[in-house]
Scaffold this active site. Structure first.
Site, PDB file in Angstrom:
ATOM      1  N   HIS A 108       0.844  -1.193   0.000  1.00 29.44           N
ATOM      2  CA  HIS A 108       0.000   0.000   0.000  1.00 29.44           C
ATOM      3  C   HIS A 108       0.883   1.247   0.000  1.00 29.44           C
ATOM      4  CE1 HIS A 108      -2.370   3.257   1.831  1.00 29.44           C
ATOM      5  NE2 HIS A 108      -3.436   2.662   1.332  1.00 29.44           N
ATOM      6  N   GLY A 109       1.865   1.273   0.892  1.00 28.42           N
ATOM      7  CA  GLY A 109       2.874   2.325   0.874  1.00 28.42           C
ATOM      8  C   GLY A 109       2.624   3.521   1.777  1.00 28.42           C
ATOM      9  N   ASP A 110       1.377   3.670   2.254  1.00 25.04           N
ATOM     10  CA  ASP A 110       1.062   4.807   3.139  1.00 25.04           C
ATOM     11  C   ASP A 110      -0.038   4.375   4.108  1.00 25.04           C
ATOM     12  OD1 ASP A 110       1.062   7.352   4.240  1.00 25.04           O
ATOM     13  OD2 ASP A 110      -0.235   8.210   2.701  1.00 25.04           O
ATOM     14  N   LEU A 111       0.242   3.283   4.818  1.00 26.86           N
ATOM     15  CA  LEU A 111      -0.796   2.631   5.616  1.00 26.86           C
ATOM     16  C   LEU A 111      -0.862   3.220   7.024  1.00 26.86           C
ATOM     17  CD1 LEU A 111      -2.850   0.314   5.165  1.00 26.86           C
ATOM     18  CD2 LEU A 111      -1.259  -1.164   6.367  1.00 26.86           C
ATOM     19  N   HIS A 116      -6.504   5.744   6.421  1.00 27.65           N
ATOM     20  CA  HIS A 116      -6.609   4.993   5.166  1.00 27.65           C
ATOM     21  C   HIS A 116      -7.137   3.576   5.381  1.00 27.65           C
ATOM     22  CE1 HIS A 116      -3.237   7.786   3.481  1.00 27.65           C
ATOM     23  NE2 HIS A 116      -4.416   8.382   3.531  1.00 27.65           N
TER      24      HIS A 116
END
Length: 306
Positions: free
Chosen positions: A202-205, A209
């Protein structure tokens, strides 16, 4: 922002949606300014269906949004968790039907802290287990298919080199404390920490979010702007920053049980990636060039701005 400015912005964003044929209304619409990349309006259409309207803040966001659109199309076919279904995607506006569920937390911009919509000290077993299940499924997605769909694929050795290069770039442009720099270099130079594989991440968890149902179970994930095939540890860094090492160990245990791929120094690697998070803050600051972001980065880097 004043109420007048809010109303004007809502009217503008709703107008963009209506110009694309979406019959949403500004009455009772809500503005959300907490995201760094998008201004967001929640509005209902003629049938009462709630929509999410996202207006990019900068040109670089528009470029990355096209990659996010590709990612979402792939995920809708390959992930059981709910993800946004973009119905409008132009350089000026992204719009999709609001997903079921509630974000695990919102953000209070004035206090600069989370406003929780769940018990989080500690998180419930249902929350941790269902998040672990989704992460294991996401990280286990076929990389070749992901790459063929157009998602960026970064090999493990390349991710490690990119991390090292970013550190040098940030040091040259903003500076970094000696203690932090030495810690980063030990981590980057030690093979034992680094996985020999990449995963779709995901990269920005973080909590805003993560969507949950009324029982605290995770049902979906929002904001896939940073998604790519890269180091899976990245999806645990913000979790550990917020909940601590003990809770992250619990998440990793459930992740392992769900089929997630674990390696010997995974949690230590997460901790070192957490210590290097100032690099991510600095990269954003260098991108936006906003004074608030620059000051935040300097503080995180241990640099005094005289």
């Amino acid at each position: 922002m004043t109420n007048l400015n809010e109303k004007q912005l809502i009217t503008e964003i709703v107008g963009l949606a209506r110009s694309q044929g979406l019959t949403v209304h500004s009455e009772n619409a809500q503005l959300n300014e907490t995201g760094m990349d998008f201004q967001v309006v929640f509005a209902k259409d003629d049938t009462g269906m709630p929509w999410v309207l996202r207006k990019p803040r900068r040109s670089d966001v528009v470029e990355r949004a096209s990659a996010e659109g590709i990612t979402l199309a792939f995920l809708r076919a390959n992930l059981t968790a709910d993800v946004p279904d973009w119905r409008i995607h132009t350089p000026e506006l992204i719009a999709y039907p609001m997903l079921k569920g509630t974000p695990a937390a919102g953000i209070d911009l004035e206090q600069k802290q989370y406003v929780w919509n769940m018990d989080h000290q500690p998180p419930s077993d249902d929350f941790v287990r269902t998040l672990a299940d989704i992460l294991a499924e996401l990280h286990g997605t076929d990389q070749i298919s992901a790459g063929q769909s157009g998602i960026e694929v970064i090999r493990p050795e390349d991710f490690r080199q990119m991390t090292a290069d970013s550190m040098v770039d940030v040091k040259n442009k903003l500076g970094v404390s000696t203690t932090l720099w030495e810690r980063w270099q030990k981590w980057v130079d030690d093979d034992a920490y680094w996985p020999g594989f990449s995963s779709l991440i995901h990269g920005d968890l973080h909590p805003p979010h993560i969507l949950i149902d009324q029982n605290g179970r995770v049902t979906g994930l929002l904001d896939w702007t940073e998604a790519k095939v890269a180091d899976p540890a990245k999806d645990f860094v913000l979790y550990q920053t917020i909940f601590g090492e003990k809770e992250t160990a619990r998440l990793l245990e459930y992740y392992d049980q769900a089929g997630g791929r674990i390696w010997a120094k995974m949690q230590e690697h997460i901790s070192e990636m957490q210590a290097a998070y100032p690099v991510e803050i600095a990269k954003l600051a260098l991108q936006t060039q906003q004074e608030e972001h620059i000051n935040m980065a300097l503080e995180a880097l241990g640099v005094t701005s005289d």
